[in-house]
Design a protein around this motif. Structure first.
Motif, mmCIF file in Angstrom:
data_model
loop_
_atom_site.group_PDB
_atom_site.id
_atom_site.type_symbol
_atom_site.label_atom_id
_atom_site.label_comp_id
_atom_site.label_asym_id
_atom_site.label_seq_id
_atom_site.Cartn_x
_atom_site.Cartn_y
_atom_site.Cartn_z
ATOM 1 N N ASN A 144 0.856 -1.013 -0.074
ATOM 2 C CA ASN A 144 -0.107 -0.069 0.027
ATOM 3 C C ASN A 144 0.974 1.332 -0.068
ATOM 4 O OD1 ASN A 144 -2.346 -1.241 -0.059
ATOM 5 N ND2 ASN A 144 -2.671 -1.363 2.187
ATOM 6 N N ALA A 145 2.074 1.032 0.715
ATOM 7 C CA ALA A 145 2.936 2.205 0.781
ATOM 8 C C ALA A 145 3.425 2.743 -0.671
ATOM 9 C CB ALA A 145 3.786 2.379 1.988
ATOM 10 N N LEU A 146 4.008 1.585 -1.081
ATOM 11 C CA LEU A 146 4.515 1.745 -2.584
ATOM 12 C C LEU A 146 3.253 2.391 -3.753
ATOM 13 C CD1 LEU A 146 6.890 -0.870 -2.807
ATOM 14 C CD2 LEU A 146 7.320 1.310 -2.923
ATOM 15 N N LYS A 147 2.276 1.746 -3.354
ATOM 16 C CA LYS A 147 1.336 2.332 -4.239
ATOM 17 C C LYS A 147 0.875 3.768 -3.958
ATOM 18 C CE LYS A 147 -1.936 -0.908 -3.302
ATOM 19 N NZ LYS A 147 -3.274 -1.674 -3.409
ATOM 20 N N GLU A 148 0.754 4.074 -2.824
ATOM 21 C CA GLU A 148 0.632 5.584 -2.694
ATOM 22 C C GLU A 148 1.851 6.575 -3.027
ATOM 23 O OE1 GLU A 148 -2.038 7.252 -1.047
ATOM 24 O OE2 GLU A 148 -2.998 5.743 -1.429
ATOM 25 N N LEU A 149 2.970 5.953 -2.700
ATOM 26 C CA LEU A 149 4.284 6.818 -3.277
ATOM 27 C C LEU A 149 4.178 6.803 -4.915
ATOM 28 C CD1 LEU A 149 6.562 8.178 -2.858
ATOM 29 C CD2 LEU A 149 7.812 6.146 -2.728
ATOM 30 N N ALA A 150 3.983 5.742 -5.343
ATOM 31 C CA ALA A 150 3.747 5.945 -6.910
ATOM 32 C C ALA A 150 2.890 6.904 -7.460
ATOM 33 C CB ALA A 150 3.760 4.369 -7.442
ATOM 34 N N LYS A 151 1.577 6.609 -6.714
ATOM 35 C CA LYS A 151 0.690 7.603 -7.118
ATOM 36 C C LYS A 151 0.932 9.238 -7.070
ATOM 37 C CE LYS A 151 -4.230 8.465 -6.138
ATOM 38 N NZ LYS A 151 -5.597 8.162 -5.234
ATOM 39 N N LYS A 152 1.587 9.376 -5.801
ATOM 40 C CA LYS A 152 2.103 10.988 -5.453
ATOM 41 C C LYS A 152 3.169 11.168 -6.765
ATOM 42 C CE LYS A 152 1.115 10.811 -0.675
ATOM 43 N NZ LYS A 152 0.186 12.096 -0.606
ATOM 44 N N LEU A 153 3.927 10.479 -6.949
ATOM 45 C CA LEU A 153 5.145 10.636 -8.145
ATOM 46 C C LEU A 153 4.570 10.478 -9.667
ATOM 47 C CD1 LEU A 153 7.936 8.407 -6.343
ATOM 48 C CD2 LEU A 153 7.585 11.349 -6.348
ATOM 49 N N ASN A 154 3.244 10.334 -9.735
ATOM 50 C CA ASN A 154 2.541 9.915 -11.021
ATOM 51 C C ASN A 154 3.235 9.163 -11.807
ATOM 52 O OD1 ASN A 154 0.648 12.276 -10.725
ATOM 53 N ND2 ASN A 154 2.293 13.674 -11.113
ATOM 54 N N PHE A 155 3.547 7.846 -11.072
ATOM 55 C CA PHE A 155 4.177 6.881 -11.681
ATOM 56 C C PHE A 155 3.052 5.756 -12.005
ATOM 57 C CE2 PHE A 155 8.750 7.449 -10.027
ATOM 58 C CZ PHE A 155 8.855 8.451 -10.811
#
Length: 271
Positions: A198-209
């Motif tokens: 979940n943390a990586l999904k949130e981070l990727a979303k914030k970075l527009n990846f």
């Protein structure tokens, strides 16, 4: 393969059995970083136990990130929180009662220390304190603030003790929380929303990846949440548990055989 973020677990993945980052692994990750790929250490460890490896890999830019405490916190390399999923005082009382009933060694992690009500500090917690570079505070229940927020609850003990405790955890623990293990001497419990995946999904979303622009490396059961994200490209270490290997797109060499470097040469560098 268009990869923009590489997430690496620490113990058993980035680190060999001597708790070192090998020269080949370091060089491969630094090469990927110079290509513009974000390298994200992703661990059950707290930030103090991860930061030294950011420094060793020369990942000091504020736009680099870490996933700490099994996903309870995502921070930038300066230690500023980007994502938080924390536990509270009622959770503490709930787990302390379970520990009392099971006669288990129990402690919690806040950002910069361990807190326990146990006056006997067992070997396993002492080892965690050394590995994570975090002190242990022995407290009394009356001194635990009702406003407390903490990242993770943990039981520690011998493999046999941990197996017995895991088998006897109340059913609602697994239903209401994220329960995982990073090795056979620890049971780690986070908020239900807190996981590496979940943390990586949130981070990727914030970075527009996009999710298919994320590559992950892992070896243990607390990495399963990452390996269950459909879009991630999943690399299992050669020393990974079967549950990780069966979810992987690619199985590389072990952590003692420069497994990360081996995979990056073939999957990213086309060498």
């Amino acid at each position: 393969m268009n990869i923009k973020l590489i997430a690496v677990d620490l113990d058993g993945t980035l680190l060999n059995d001597k708790q070192e980052v090998s020269t080949k692994t370091k060089e491969a990750l630094q090469k990927a970083s110079k290509m513009g790929i974000k390298i994200v250490p992703c661990s059950g460890r707290p930030f103090p136990g991860i930061k030294e490896y950011l420094d060793e890999l020369n990942l000091k830019d504020p736009d680099q990130y870490v996933v700490a405490f099994n996903g309870a916190l995502v921070l930038n390399s300066a230690g500023k929180p980007i994502v938080e999923e924390l536990l509270n005082y009622s959770d503490f009382l709930f787990f302390e009662k379970i520990a009392e009933n099971l006669q288990a060694n129990f402690h919690i992690e806040v950002r910069d220390k361990f807190i326990t009500l146990n006056h006997f500090i067992n070997y396993y917690l002492s080892r965690e304190s050394w590995l994570t570079r975090m002190p242990i505070e022995v407290s009394e229940l009356k001194n635990i603030s009702e406003d407390i927020k903490f990242t993770k609850a943990m039981f520690s003990g011998s493999p046999a003790e941990m197996n017995n405790i895991y088998q006897n955890l109340p059913k609602d623990v697994v239903e209401k929380y994220n329960v995982s293990t990073s090795d056979e001497t620890l049971i780690e419990i986070n908020s239900k929303q807190a996981s590496k995946g979940n943390a990586l999904k949130e981070l990727a979303k914030k970075l527009n990846f996009k999710q298919d622009e994320v590559m992950i490396f892992g070896d243990q059961k607390n990495d399963i949440s990452m390996f269950d994200v459909p879009g991630f490209y999943k690399v299992a270490m050669g020393n990974a548990v079967p549950e990780i290997k069966k979810r992987a797109n690619y199985v590389t060499k072990t952590n003692n055989e420069d497994g990360i470097a081996y995979a990056l040469r073939r999957l990213i560098f086309d060498e």
